[in-house]
Structures are given as C-alpha cells and as structure tokens.
Scaffold this motif. Structure first.
Motif, PDB file in Angstrom:
ATOM      1  N   LEU A   1      32.995  69.401 -35.803  1.00 30.68           N
ATOM      2  CA  LEU A   1      33.007  70.116 -37.081  1.00 30.68           C
ATOM      3  C   LEU A   1      33.565  71.519 -36.929  1.00 30.68           C
ATOM      4  O   LEU A   1      34.327  71.991 -37.780  1.00 30.68           O
ATOM      5  CB  LEU A   1      31.604  70.149 -37.680  1.00 30.68           C
ATOM      6  CG  LEU A   1      31.133  68.798 -38.188  1.00 30.68           C
ATOM      7  CD1 LEU A   1      29.638  68.792 -38.407  1.00 30.68           C
ATOM      8  CD2 LEU A   1      31.884  68.412 -39.454  1.00 30.68           C
ATOM      9  N   TYR A   2      33.201  72.185 -35.869  1.00 29.80           N
ATOM     10  CA  TYR A   2      33.745  73.517 -35.580  1.00 29.80           C
ATOM     11  C   TYR A   2      35.273  73.450 -35.556  1.00 29.80           C
ATOM     12  O   TYR A   2      35.953  74.257 -36.198  1.00 29.80           O
ATOM     13  CB  TYR A   2      33.190  74.011 -34.242  1.00 29.80           C
ATOM     14  CG  TYR A   2      33.681  75.364 -33.814  1.00 29.80           C
ATOM     15  CD1 TYR A   2      33.038  76.518 -34.269  1.00 29.80           C
ATOM     16  CD2 TYR A   2      34.761  75.498 -32.956  1.00 29.80           C
ATOM     17  CE1 TYR A   2      33.479  77.771 -33.867  1.00 29.80           C
ATOM     18  CE2 TYR A   2      35.203  76.750 -32.559  1.00 29.80           C
ATOM     19  CZ  TYR A   2      34.556  77.885 -33.019  1.00 29.80           C
ATOM     20  OH  TYR A   2      34.997  79.137 -32.628  1.00 29.80           O
ATOM     21  N   HIS A   3      35.798  72.472 -34.856  1.00 32.30           N
ATOM     22  CA  HIS A   3      37.249  72.310 -34.742  1.00 32.30           C
ATOM     23  C   HIS A   3      37.885  71.978 -36.099  1.00 32.30           C
ATOM     24  O   HIS A   3      38.917  72.544 -36.463  1.00 32.30           O
ATOM     25  CB  HIS A   3      37.581  71.234 -33.713  1.00 32.30           C
ATOM     26  CG  HIS A   3      39.036  70.992 -33.556  1.00 32.30           C
ATOM     27  ND1 HIS A   3      39.876  71.877 -32.911  1.00 32.30           N
ATOM     28  CD2 HIS A   3      39.832  69.982 -33.998  1.00 32.30           C
ATOM     29  CE1 HIS A   3      41.109  71.414 -32.959  1.00 32.30           C
ATOM     30  NE2 HIS A   3      41.109  70.265 -33.615  1.00 32.30           N
TER      31      HIS A   3
ATOM     32  N   GLU B   1      27.016  80.772 -37.542  1.00 31.27           N
ATOM     33  CA  GLU B   1      26.409  79.458 -37.263  1.00 31.27           C
ATOM     34  C   GLU B   1      27.433  78.343 -37.113  1.00 31.27           C
ATOM     35  O   GLU B   1      27.059  77.191 -36.888  1.00 31.27           O
ATOM     36  CB  GLU B   1      25.406  79.090 -38.368  1.00 31.27           C
ATOM     37  CG  GLU B   1      26.025  78.712 -39.700  1.00 31.27           C
ATOM     38  CD  GLU B   1      26.332  79.895 -40.626  1.00 31.27           C
ATOM     39  OE1 GLU B   1      26.820  79.635 -41.733  1.00 31.27           O
ATOM     40  OE2 GLU B   1      26.089  81.049 -40.255  1.00 31.27           O
ATOM     41  N   LEU B   2      28.714  78.653 -37.202  1.00 28.23           N
ATOM     42  CA  LEU B   2      29.739  77.608 -37.227  1.00 28.23           C
ATOM     43  C   LEU B   2      29.721  76.714 -35.985  1.00 28.23           C
ATOM     44  O   LEU B   2      29.931  75.508 -36.098  1.00 28.23           O
ATOM     45  CB  LEU B   2      31.135  78.224 -37.420  1.00 28.23           C
ATOM     46  CG  LEU B   2      32.250  77.257 -37.766  1.00 28.23           C
ATOM     47  CD1 LEU B   2      31.942  76.476 -39.038  1.00 28.23           C
ATOM     48  CD2 LEU B   2      33.568  78.008 -37.923  1.00 28.23           C
ATOM     49  N   ALA B   3      29.446  77.264 -34.840  1.00 26.52           N
ATOM     50  CA  ALA B   3      29.453  76.460 -33.610  1.00 26.52           C
ATOM     51  C   ALA B   3      28.190  75.617 -33.441  1.00 26.52           C
ATOM     52  O   ALA B   3      28.178  74.690 -32.632  1.00 26.52           O
ATOM     53  CB  ALA B   3      29.637  77.366 -32.393  1.00 26.52           C
ATOM     54  N   THR B   4      27.160  75.922 -34.216  1.00 24.45           N
ATOM     55  CA  THR B   4      25.883  75.204 -34.092  1.00 24.45           C
ATOM     56  C   THR B   4      25.354  74.835 -35.479  1.00 24.45           C
ATOM     57  O   THR B   4      24.205  75.107 -35.821  1.00 24.45           O
ATOM     58  CB  THR B   4      24.849  76.072 -33.351  1.00 24.45           C
ATOM     59  OG1 THR B   4      24.740  77.339 -34.029  1.00 24.45           O
ATOM     60  CG2 THR B   4      25.244  76.287 -31.901  1.00 24.45           C
TER      61      THR B   4
ATOM     62  N   LEU C   1      37.566  68.179 -44.320  1.00 25.96           N
ATOM     63  CA  LEU C   1      37.934  66.880 -43.754  1.00 25.96           C
ATOM     64  C   LEU C   1      39.127  67.049 -42.840  1.00 25.96           C
ATOM     65  O   LEU C   1      40.036  67.843 -43.117  1.00 25.96           O
ATOM     66  CB  LEU C   1      38.303  65.891 -44.867  1.00 25.96           C
ATOM     67  CG  LEU C   1      37.184  65.428 -45.778  1.00 25.96           C
ATOM     68  CD1 LEU C   1      37.750  64.683 -46.968  1.00 25.96           C
ATOM     69  CD2 LEU C   1      36.202  64.550 -45.019  1.00 25.96           C
ATOM     70  N   ARG C   2      39.124  66.277 -41.782  1.00 32.10           N
ATOM     71  CA  ARG C   2      40.283  66.216 -40.901  1.00 32.10           C
ATOM     72  C   ARG C   2      41.464  65.702 -41.713  1.00 32.10           C
ATOM     73  O   ARG C   2      41.301  64.894 -42.644  1.00 32.10           O
ATOM     74  CB  ARG C   2      39.950  65.257 -39.752  1.00 32.10           C
ATOM     75  CG  ARG C   2      40.554  65.612 -38.433  1.00 32.10           C
ATOM     76  CD  ARG C   2      39.940  64.842 -37.315  1.00 32.10           C
ATOM     77  NE  ARG C   2      40.217  63.403 -37.406  1.00 32.10           N
ATOM     78  CZ  ARG C   2      39.778  62.521 -36.528  1.00 32.10           C
ATOM     79  NH1 ARG C   2      39.035  62.899 -35.498  1.00 32.10           N
ATOM     80  NH2 ARG C   2      40.070  61.242 -36.657  1.00 32.10           N
TER      81      ARG C   2
ATOM     82  N   GLN D   1      35.865  54.538 -35.361  1.00 30.29           N
ATOM     83  CA  GLN D   1      35.882  54.850 -33.931  1.00 30.29           C
ATOM     84  C   GLN D   1      34.732  55.785 -33.537  1.00 30.29           C
ATOM     85  O   GLN D   1      34.700  56.294 -32.427  1.00 30.29           O
ATOM     86  CB  GLN D   1      37.217  55.486 -33.533  1.00 30.29           C
ATOM     87  CG  GLN D   1      38.408  54.555 -33.636  1.00 30.29           C
ATOM     88  CD  GLN D   1      38.858  54.335 -35.081  1.00 30.29           C
ATOM     89  OE1 GLN D   1      38.850  55.237 -35.908  1.00 30.29           O
ATOM     90  NE2 GLN D   1      39.225  53.088 -35.394  1.00 30.29           N
ATOM     91  N   ARG D   2      33.823  56.021 -34.484  1.00 31.81           N
ATOM     92  CA  ARG D   2      32.658  56.887 -34.294  1.00 31.81           C
ATOM     93  C   ARG D   2      33.033  58.353 -34.106  1.00 31.81           C
ATOM     94  O   ARG D   2      32.304  59.120 -33.482  1.00 31.81           O
ATOM     95  CB  ARG D   2      31.784  56.402 -33.149  1.00 31.81           C
ATOM     96  CG  ARG D   2      31.206  55.029 -33.410  1.00 31.81           C
ATOM     97  CD  ARG D   2      30.240  54.628 -32.344  1.00 31.81           C
ATOM     98  NE  ARG D   2      29.742  53.280 -32.634  1.00 31.81           N
ATOM     99  CZ  ARG D   2      29.017  52.599 -31.809  1.00 31.81           C
ATOM    100  NH1 ARG D   2      28.676  53.098 -30.652  1.00 31.81           N
ATOM    101  NH2 ARG D   2      28.602  51.390 -32.136  1.00 31.81           N
ATOM    102  N   GLU D   3      34.171  58.744 -34.661  1.00 33.33           N
ATOM    103  CA  GLU D   3      34.602  60.140 -34.623  1.00 33.33           C
ATOM    104  C   GLU D   3      34.187  60.831 -35.920  1.00 33.33           C
ATOM    105  O   GLU D   3      34.333  60.258 -37.000  1.00 33.33           O
ATOM    106  CB  GLU D   3      36.128  60.248 -34.514  1.00 33.33           C
ATOM    107  CG  GLU D   3      36.716  59.605 -33.299  1.00 33.33           C
ATOM    108  CD  GLU D   3      38.234  59.513 -33.389  1.00 33.33           C
ATOM    109  OE1 GLU D   3      38.870  59.742 -32.346  1.00 33.33           O
ATOM    110  OE2 GLU D   3      38.775  59.214 -34.483  1.00 33.33           O
ATOM    111  N   VAL D   4      33.695  62.045 -35.800  1.00 28.01           N
ATOM    112  CA  VAL D   4      33.398  62.847 -36.981  1.00 28.01           C
ATOM    113  C   VAL D   4      34.726  63.319 -37.555  1.00 28.01           C
ATOM    114  O   VAL D   4      35.546  63.915 -36.846  1.00 28.01           O
ATOM    115  CB  VAL D   4      32.504  64.049 -36.623  1.00 28.01           C
ATOM    116  CG1 VAL D   4      32.346  64.990 -37.811  1.00 28.01           C
ATOM    117  CG2 VAL D   4      31.153  63.563 -36.140  1.00 28.01           C
ATOM    118  N   VAL D   5      34.945  63.016 -38.843  1.00 25.79           N
ATOM    119  CA  VAL D   5      36.207  63.384 -39.483  1.00 25.79           C
ATOM    120  C   VAL D   5      36.011  64.401 -40.609  1.00 25.79           C
ATOM    121  O   VAL D   5      36.977  64.799 -41.258  1.00 25.79           O
ATOM    122  CB  VAL D   5      36.977  62.148 -40.006  1.00 25.79           C
ATOM    123  CG1 VAL D   5      37.362  61.235 -38.837  1.00 25.79           C
ATOM    124  CG2 VAL D   5      36.189  61.402 -41.064  1.00 25.79           C
TER     125      VAL D   5
END
Length: 160
Positions: A14-16, A38-41, A87-88, A61-65
C-alpha cells in the motif's frame, strides 16, 4: 478480486501504491498523503481505534492492488473521512473503487457515522469522477482546516 480488512503484511504494498499514484499525478508533495507519518504502517494506524478501518483489494495472485480507509473526522457530528483510496494502475477500470466505497460506507454506517467527507485534488480527475458518480457533492471548502493543505477539492456524502 477479494476485498478484506488490512493486515500488517499489506503495509509495504500500500505504501508503494499510494506513493506511486501521487508521484504520477505530480502530488509527491508536503500536504498530501504522500508524507503522512502513518503511511508505512497503515495497518497499525487503522487497528488503533475501533471506529477506523482500511480495506484492501487482493487479486487472484494474492497481491494487494489497492485499498481505501475510513476514520473519524468530526465524530461529535457523525462525520467520518474517506482516506487513501488508491489502486495500482493495472487494477483500474474494473469498478474496484466503487466496491471499496461500498465497504467503507457500510463500515461507516455501522460505526454510527452520518456523513463521509473527503479531501482530494483537481489533478486526480478519475477520482473526482468516481466520487461524483458515487454520490459525493462538492463543497466550497474544507469542513475545517484541511488535514492535507495541498488538497483543493472537498466533498461530502450523506450516509442516511
């Protein structure tokens, strides 16, 4: 695609996603979610209070998008804030924003909120389109001093 509450293992993805989206919009700036402490956590932030929740979208594929959150904005007046709906790029155009909004709104109602407020930016045209279609109305300004002062569009939706 599956939508579920955030887990600590989701934080990095999510951070990315959030930072990449804001960079692409030219909004990797102070006064945006880009530099939220709080973005990293995010999982810790949303787990800290029962009236907060963050939902993630997971692909086959169990990836958070992507994901979206809700937290108190003005709890005394029944106002929650929609937070960090991102969203990615490869997950866009599949109505996932609307599905995330449904989860956020259901949680907000269950938590006793009567309105959902958000702060966004005019450069995020796709987001503005989603919010308008989802029933949010544009406000002349923030409900109070903006938490993200770089944001220049403010919207609210009645949850009744």
């Amino acid at each position: 695609m599956q939508i579920r509450p955030i887990q600590p293992a989701d934080d990095s993805a999510l951070y990315h996603i959030i930072q990449t989206d804001l960079q692409a919009a030219g909004l990797a700036l102070p006064g945006t979610a880009y530099d939220d402490p709080e973005l990293a956590t995010l999982s810790q932030f949303y787990a800290a209070q029962a009236n907060r929740q963050y939902f993630v979208v997971v692909n086959a594929q169990r990836e958070v998008v992507g994901g979206a959150g809700v937290a108190a904005y003005d709890a005394a007046n029944g106002v929650a804030e929609l937070q960090k709906l991102y969203l990615r790029a490869d997950a866009r155009g599949q109505s996932l924003s609307y599905q995330l909004l449904q989860h956020v709104e259901a949680f907000a109602r269950q938590a006793g909120y009567r309105q959902l407020y958000l702060e966004t930016h005019h450069r995020l045209a796709a987001a503005l389109h989603v919010y308008h279609r989802a029933g949010f109305r544009l406000l002349a300004g923030p409900l109070r001093v903006a938490e993200h002062p770089t944001m220049d569009r403010f919207m609210v939706k009645d949850l009744g």
